[in-house]
Design an enzyme around this catalytic site. Structure first.
Site, short mmCIF file in Angstrom:
data_model
loop_
_atom_site.label_atom_id
_atom_site.label_comp_id
_atom_site.label_asym_id
_atom_site.label_seq_id
_atom_site.Cartn_x
_atom_site.Cartn_y
_atom_site.Cartn_z
N CYS A 198 0.82 -1.22 0.02
CA CYS A 198 -0.06 -0.10 0.02
C CYS A 198 0.82 1.21 -0.06
CB CYS A 198 -1.05 0.03 1.31
SG CYS A 198 -2.12 1.46 1.21
N CYS A 215 -0.41 4.25 2.20
CA CYS A 215 -0.14 3.87 3.46
C CYS A 215 1.30 4.22 3.98
CB CYS A 215 -0.74 2.54 4.01
SG CYS A 215 -1.94 1.91 3.37
N ASP A 216 2.06 3.76 3.30
CA ASP A 216 3.61 3.50 3.61
C ASP A 216 4.70 4.52 2.75
OD1 ASP A 216 2.54 1.79 5.49
OD2 ASP A 216 2.80 -0.09 4.32
#
Ligand code: NDP
Length: 315
Positions: A140, A143-144
Site C-alpha cells: 500500500c 499507507c507507507d
C-alpha cells in the site's frame, strides 16, 4: 447435532475498521450487533506498522493498537465481539442464515459484510521476511510511501493500481523503479501514459523479481532478471512495493450476493446495499479503488445506518 439456533438483529462479518465502525453505530442504535472477527482479527491493518493518515491520531498509531481501540469502542456500547469465522451463508429468505465454522447456526434480520480483501504478494521468501518484520515491503503506497520520502523505491505490477501507486510514490520518493513482467502494461492507456511521462519513474519491462535484498533490518534493493535477455541486475531501494492485485474475501457469498468478476461485492451506488434486501456491504470487500482505513470506516457507518433504516421500515 447442531446447537440451538441464535437469532440476532444485526450480524457483522469481519473485524477491520469497516466492521468495528459498523458495530459502534449499530450498538448505539440498539441493534445489539454481533460481530465475528474472522480468520484475521483486526484485518489487514494488523500487518501494518504505523498508521499516520487516520484522522484523529496526530502522532500516528500502530495498526494493531488502532484495532484494539476500535474493538474496545464497539464493546463499550454493547457490541458483542466474538472470535470465529462464518463458513457458510444462506440468503434465500427474509431471515438470513449464517453458520459459524459449519456448526453454530444464526438467523439474522440484517447482515453487514465487512470481510475485506487480501493483497497479493509475489510469494518470495525474502519478500515475506521483510514484510513480516515491517522492514520495507508493503502492498500500500498510500499507507507507507511517506516512510520512504526522498528515497528510492521499487514497485511491482502493471495494472491500474501499480500505475496509480507508482505515480503517488514519484511525488514523494527520489526515484521509483517499476517492474513489469511482460513487455506491456495491463493498465488503462491514460494511467500507463502518465507513468511513462513521469521523469523519476523508470520502467523495466520483461522483468521479474528474483529476490528482495536487505541487511537483516530493512530492504536495501531488489535483484531482478530480464526474462528475454536473462540478464540480472540489482536495483537499489529501501521500499519494495507490490501492487499485483487484491483478492476480496467474499468466497462464501458467491451465488448469494452479486459479485463482480474479481469477486468484489457489487453495491448499490451511494449506499451500502447489496442486491439482497437486509444484506449490506462495507470496506474493502466492495472497494477496489480507495482501500483506506478511513474509507472503510466511513462505509461501515453507512452500512449500520442502512441496516437500521431497513429494520425501521419493516416494523
Ligand atoms: P490487476 O489485476 O488489474 O493487475 C495486476 C497486475 O499485476 C498485472 O499487470 C499483472 O501482470 C501483475 N502481476 C500479477 N501477478 C504478478 C506477479 N507474480 N509478478 C509480477 N506482476 C504480476 O490489478 P489492479 O489492482 O491493478 O486492479 C484491479 C482492478 O481495479 C482493475 O479492474 C483496475 O482497473 C481497477 N482499478 C482502477 C483504478 C482507477 O481507475 N483509478 C485504480 C486501481 C485499480 P500481467 O499484466 O502480466 O498479468
Amino acid at each position: 447435532m447442531s446447537e440451538e439456533i441464535e437469532r440476532v438483529k444485526c450480524l457483522i462479518i469481519g473485524s477491520g475498521p469497516a466492521g468495528y465502525t459498523a458495530a459502534i453505530y449499530a450498538a448505539r442504535a440498539n441493534m445489539f450487533p454481533v460481530l465475528y472477527q474472522g480468520m484475521q482479527p483486526g484485518g489487514q491493518l494488523t500487518t501494518t506498522n504505523d498508521v499516520e493518515n487516520f484522522p484523529g491520531y496526530p502522532k500516528g498509531v500502530t495498526g494493531p493498537e488502532m484495532m484494539v481501540e476500535l474493538q474496545e469502542q464497539a464493546e463499550r456500547f454493547g457490541g458483542d465481539v466474538r472470535t470465529g469465522w462464518i463458513s457458510k451463508v444462506d440468503f434465500t429468505g427474509p431471515i438470513h442464515k449464517v453458520w459459524v465454522e459449519d456448526k453454530k447456526e444464526i438467523h439474522c434480520d440484517t447482515v453487514i459484510i465487512s470481510t475485506g480483501a487480501a493483497a497479493k504478494y509475489l510469494g518470495l521468501e525474502s519478500e515475506q521476511k521483510y514484510l513480516e518484520m515491517g522492514g520495507g515491503v508493503s502492498a500500500c503506497a498510500v499507507c507507507d510511501g511517506f516512510f520512504y520520502r526522498n528515497q528510492e523505491t521499487v514497485i511491482v505490477g502493471a495494472g491500474d493500481s501499480a500505475c496509480e501507486e507508482a505515480h503517488y510514490l514519484s511525488n514523494i520518493c527520489s526515484k521509483v523503479t517499476m517492474l513489469v513482467r511482460k513487455d506491456e502494461f495491463r493498465a488503462s492507456k491514460i494511467m500507463a501514459e502518465r507513468v511513462k511521462k513521469t521523469e523519476n519513474i523508470e520502467i523495466l519491462f520483461n522483468t521479474n523479481t528474483v529476490e528482495v535484498l536487505g541487511d537483516g533490518q530493512g530492504v536495501t534493493g531488489a535483484k531482478v532478471k530480464n526474462s528475454v535477455t536473462g540478464e540480472e541486475q540489482v536495483v537499489p531501494c529501501t521500499g519494495f512495493f507490490v501492487a499485483i492485485g487484491h483478492t476480496p474475501n467474499t468466497e462464501i457469498f458467491k451465488g448469494w450476493v452479486d459479485l463482480d468478476k474479481i469477486g468484489y461485492v457489487i453495491g448499490v451506488p451511494g449506499s451500502s446495499k447489496t442486491n439482497v434486501p437486509g444484506v449490506f456491504v462495507s470496506g474493502d470487500a466492495s472497494d477496489k479503488d480507495y482501500r483506506q482505513a478511513v474509507t472503510a470506516a466511513g462505509t461501515g457507518c453507512m452500512a449500520a445506518l442502512d441496516a437500521e433504516r431497513y429494520l425501521a421500515a419493516k416494523h
